[in-house]
Design a protein around this motif. Sequence first.
Motif, PDB file in Angstrom:
ATOM      1  N   GLU A  22      -0.949   7.008  -0.822  1.00  0.00           N
ATOM      2  CA  GLU A  22      -1.490   7.950  -1.815  1.00  0.00           C
ATOM      3  C   GLU A  22      -2.107   7.179  -2.992  1.00  0.00           C
ATOM      4  OE1 GLU A  22       0.872  10.884  -4.519  1.00  0.00           O
ATOM      5  OE2 GLU A  22       1.404  11.319  -2.450  1.00  0.00           O
ATOM      6  N   LEU A  23      -1.388   6.158  -3.457  1.00  0.00           N
ATOM      7  CA  LEU A  23      -1.901   5.337  -4.567  1.00  0.00           C
ATOM      8  C   LEU A  23      -3.207   4.655  -4.164  1.00  0.00           C
ATOM      9  CD1 LEU A  23       1.302   3.507  -5.912  1.00  0.00           C
ATOM     10  CD2 LEU A  23      -0.063   5.198  -7.145  1.00  0.00           C
ATOM     11  N   ARG A  24      -3.207   4.074  -2.950  1.00  0.00           N
ATOM     12  CA  ARG A  24      -4.386   3.340  -2.478  1.00  0.00           C
ATOM     13  C   ARG A  24      -5.605   4.264  -2.420  1.00  0.00           C
ATOM     14  NH1 ARG A  24      -2.008   0.653   1.243  1.00  0.00           N
ATOM     15  NH2 ARG A  24      -1.927  -1.336   0.140  1.00  0.00           N
ATOM     16  N   ASP A  25      -5.387   5.490  -1.938  1.00  0.00           N
ATOM     17  CA  ASP A  25      -6.484   6.471  -1.883  1.00  0.00           C
ATOM     18  C   ASP A  25      -6.981   6.798  -3.294  1.00  0.00           C
ATOM     19  OD1 ASP A  25      -6.211   6.514   0.826  1.00  0.00           O
ATOM     20  OD2 ASP A  25      -5.135   8.428   0.922  1.00  0.00           O
ATOM     21  N   GLY A  26      -6.043   6.948  -4.220  1.00  0.00           N
ATOM     22  CA  GLY A  26      -6.408   7.262  -5.615  1.00  0.00           C
ATOM     23  C   GLY A  26      -7.187   6.123  -6.258  1.00  0.00           C
ATOM     24  N   PHE A  27      -6.756   4.879  -5.992  1.00  0.00           N
ATOM     25  CA  PHE A  27      -7.469   3.706  -6.542  1.00  0.00           C
ATOM     26  C   PHE A  27      -8.885   3.644  -5.967  1.00  0.00           C
ATOM     27  CE2 PHE A  27      -3.052   1.558  -6.826  1.00  0.00           C
ATOM     28  CZ  PHE A  27      -2.891   1.964  -8.135  1.00  0.00           C
ATOM     29  N   ALA A  28      -8.983   3.880  -4.658  1.00  0.00           N
ATOM     30  CA  ALA A  28     -10.297   3.811  -4.000  1.00  0.00           C
ATOM     31  C   ALA A  28     -11.226   4.893  -4.546  1.00  0.00           C
ATOM     32  CB  ALA A  28     -10.133   3.944  -2.491  1.00  0.00           C
ATOM     33  N   ALA A  29     -10.681   6.088  -4.703  1.00  0.00           N
ATOM     34  CA  ALA A  29     -11.510   7.200  -5.193  1.00  0.00           C
ATOM     35  C   ALA A  29     -12.031   6.914  -6.601  1.00  0.00           C
ATOM     36  CB  ALA A  29     -10.692   8.492  -5.179  1.00  0.00           C
ATOM     37  N   ALA A  30     -11.211   6.225  -7.406  1.00  0.00           N
ATOM     38  CA  ALA A  30     -11.620   5.927  -8.786  1.00  0.00           C
ATOM     39  C   ALA A  30     -12.390   4.608  -8.880  1.00  0.00           C
ATOM     40  CB  ALA A  30     -10.380   5.872  -9.684  1.00  0.00           C
ATOM     41  N   GLY A  31     -12.506   3.889  -7.762  1.00  0.00           N
ATOM     42  CA  GLY A  31     -13.218   2.611  -7.766  1.00  0.00           C
ATOM     43  C   GLY A  31     -12.471   1.506  -8.497  1.00  0.00           C
ATOM     44  N   VAL A  32     -11.134   1.550  -8.439  1.00  0.00           N
ATOM     45  CA  VAL A  32     -10.335   0.504  -9.094  1.00  0.00           C
ATOM     46  C   VAL A  32      -9.865  -0.509  -8.051  1.00  0.00           C
ATOM     47  CG1 VAL A  32      -8.370   0.011 -10.599  1.00  0.00           C
ATOM     48  CG2 VAL A  32      -9.427   2.271 -10.641  1.00  0.00           C
ATOM     49  N   PHE A  33     -10.158  -1.772  -8.290  1.00  0.00           N
ATOM     50  CA  PHE A  33      -9.678  -2.840  -7.416  1.00  0.00           C
ATOM     51  C   PHE A  33      -8.296  -3.280  -7.922  1.00  0.00           C
ATOM     52  CE2 PHE A  33      -9.175  -7.390  -6.558  1.00  0.00           C
ATOM     53  CZ  PHE A  33      -9.305  -7.386  -5.177  1.00  0.00           C
ATOM     54  N   VAL A  34      -7.331  -3.344  -7.016  1.00  0.00           N
ATOM     55  CA  VAL A  34      -5.952  -3.646  -7.438  1.00  0.00           C
ATOM     56  C   VAL A  34      -5.443  -4.916  -6.760  1.00  0.00           C
ATOM     57  CG1 VAL A  34      -3.596  -2.751  -7.602  1.00  0.00           C
ATOM     58  CG2 VAL A  34      -5.531  -1.166  -7.711  1.00  0.00           C
ATOM     59  N   ALA A  35      -4.977  -5.852  -7.566  1.00  0.00           N
ATOM     60  CA  ALA A  35      -4.394  -7.088  -7.034  1.00  0.00           C
ATOM     61  C   ALA A  35      -2.960  -7.212  -7.523  1.00  0.00           C
ATOM     62  CB  ALA A  35      -5.202  -8.301  -7.491  1.00  0.00           C
ATOM     63  N   SER A  36      -2.040  -7.538  -6.630  1.00  0.00           N
ATOM     64  CA  SER A  36      -0.654  -7.747  -7.055  1.00  0.00           C
ATOM     65  C   SER A  36      -0.293  -9.218  -6.892  1.00  0.00           C
ATOM     66  CB  SER A  36       0.299  -6.867  -6.248  1.00  0.00           C
ATOM     67  OG  SER A  36       0.445  -7.373  -4.944  1.00  0.00           O
ATOM     68  N   MET A  37       0.579  -9.673  -7.786  1.00  0.00           N
ATOM     69  CA  MET A  37       0.964 -11.080  -7.795  1.00  0.00           C
ATOM     70  C   MET A  37       2.470 -11.189  -7.536  1.00  0.00           C
ATOM     71  SD  MET A  37      -2.067 -11.723  -9.037  1.00  0.00           S
ATOM     72  CE  MET A  37      -2.075 -13.447  -9.430  1.00  0.00           C
ATOM     73  N   VAL A  38       2.832 -12.008  -6.563  1.00  0.00           N
ATOM     74  CA  VAL A  38       4.246 -12.242  -6.281  1.00  0.00           C
ATOM     75  C   VAL A  38       4.522 -13.746  -6.282  1.00  0.00           C
ATOM     76  CG1 VAL A  38       4.721 -10.141  -4.943  1.00  0.00           C
ATOM     77  CG2 VAL A  38       3.766 -12.116  -3.787  1.00  0.00           C
ATOM     78  N   SER A  39       5.735 -14.101  -6.696  1.00  0.00           N
ATOM     79  CA  SER A  39       6.146 -15.505  -6.670  1.00  0.00           C
ATOM     80  C   SER A  39       7.600 -15.585  -7.088  1.00  0.00           C
ATOM     81  CB  SER A  39       5.311 -16.340  -7.654  1.00  0.00           C
ATOM     82  OG  SER A  39       5.766 -16.158  -8.989  1.00  0.00           O
ATOM     83  N   SER A  40       8.153 -16.775  -7.032  1.00  0.00           N
ATOM     84  CA  SER A  40       9.471 -16.988  -7.622  1.00  0.00           C
ATOM     85  C   SER A  40       9.333 -16.894  -9.146  1.00  0.00           C
ATOM     86  CB  SER A  40       9.996 -18.367  -7.227  1.00  0.00           C
ATOM     87  OG  SER A  40       9.109 -19.344  -7.704  1.00  0.00           O
ATOM     88  N   PRO A  41      10.446 -16.698  -9.885  1.00  0.00           N
ATOM     89  CA  PRO A  41      10.338 -16.687 -11.343  1.00  0.00           C
ATOM     90  C   PRO A  41       9.788 -18.027 -11.833  1.00  0.00           C
ATOM     91  CG  PRO A  41      12.538 -16.001 -10.638  1.00  0.00           C
ATOM     92  CD  PRO A  41      11.836 -16.527  -9.423  1.00  0.00           C
TER      93      PRO A  41
END
Length: 219
Positions: A22-41
């Motif tokens: 649902e979020l991905r569809d909402g981001f796409a509809a609004a034209g927002v590119f989303v990047a998430s960052m993961v790592s150790s602390p």
Amino acid sequence: MSPRIVEVRRDILKKNDLLARELRDGFAAAGVFVASMVSSPGAGKTALLEETLRRLRPSRRVAALVGDLATERDAERLARAGAPVRQISTGTVCHLDAEMIKGALDGWTLDDLDMLFIENVGNLVCPASYDLGEDLRVVLMSVTEGEDKPLKYPTIFNTADVAIITKIDMAGPARFDAGAARHNIREVRPGIEILELSTFTGDGFDAWLQLIASRADAR
Ligand SMILES: Nc1nc2c(ncn2[C@@H]2O[C@H](COP(=O)(O)OP(=O)(O)O)[C@@H](O)[C@H]2O)c(=O)[nH]1
Ligand SMILES: [Mg+2]
């Protein structure tokens, strides 16, 4: 794990996947590119994002969400770049989930954004299984963590789209073996794009900004 616990866990993940879609569809509809960052602390997520927001802000409408167990410290650091930022405090939970992202976006108009960056809770285990509706998942690993971490924590690396080796200004003193690190990352995630950079010196930073811009423009 007993079957009952496995079942409950599966249901939680399924619920998360539906909300993430649902979020991905909402981001796409609004034209927002989303990047998430993961790592150790401590791998350098906040430092990298602060510089990323600062460098992208003149040309892109950027914002960030940042997760931690406690404190608003990272949100305060990221806000210095002048972009809208919200902290998600997870309490005892060691990862962000789609529901937390949805809640944190409350009151924001997605149409006003071009890019959203999400800094996950520092952890190489829990965040791996939770889709946040992002377009790009970036895993960071710093030169002081040891070249074997991709082999020890394969799930976080094989669910990522891009890997960044951070703090390359410290590669010498840390006796970092870049060849071995790259080999191990690709052992668990064949073909993944790997960048090496230092937020402190700026080495490799342009390649990261170019990657983000080209992925955002291509979506
Ligand atoms: N030498 C070096 N240190 C860095 C670099 N980026 C971040 N750090 C340091 O690494 C520590 C953790 O950084 P932080 O951004 O808070 O990491 P996070 O926990 O992944 O968000 C801090 O002391 C930073 O100053 C870098 O490019 N080079
Ligand atoms: Mg941080």
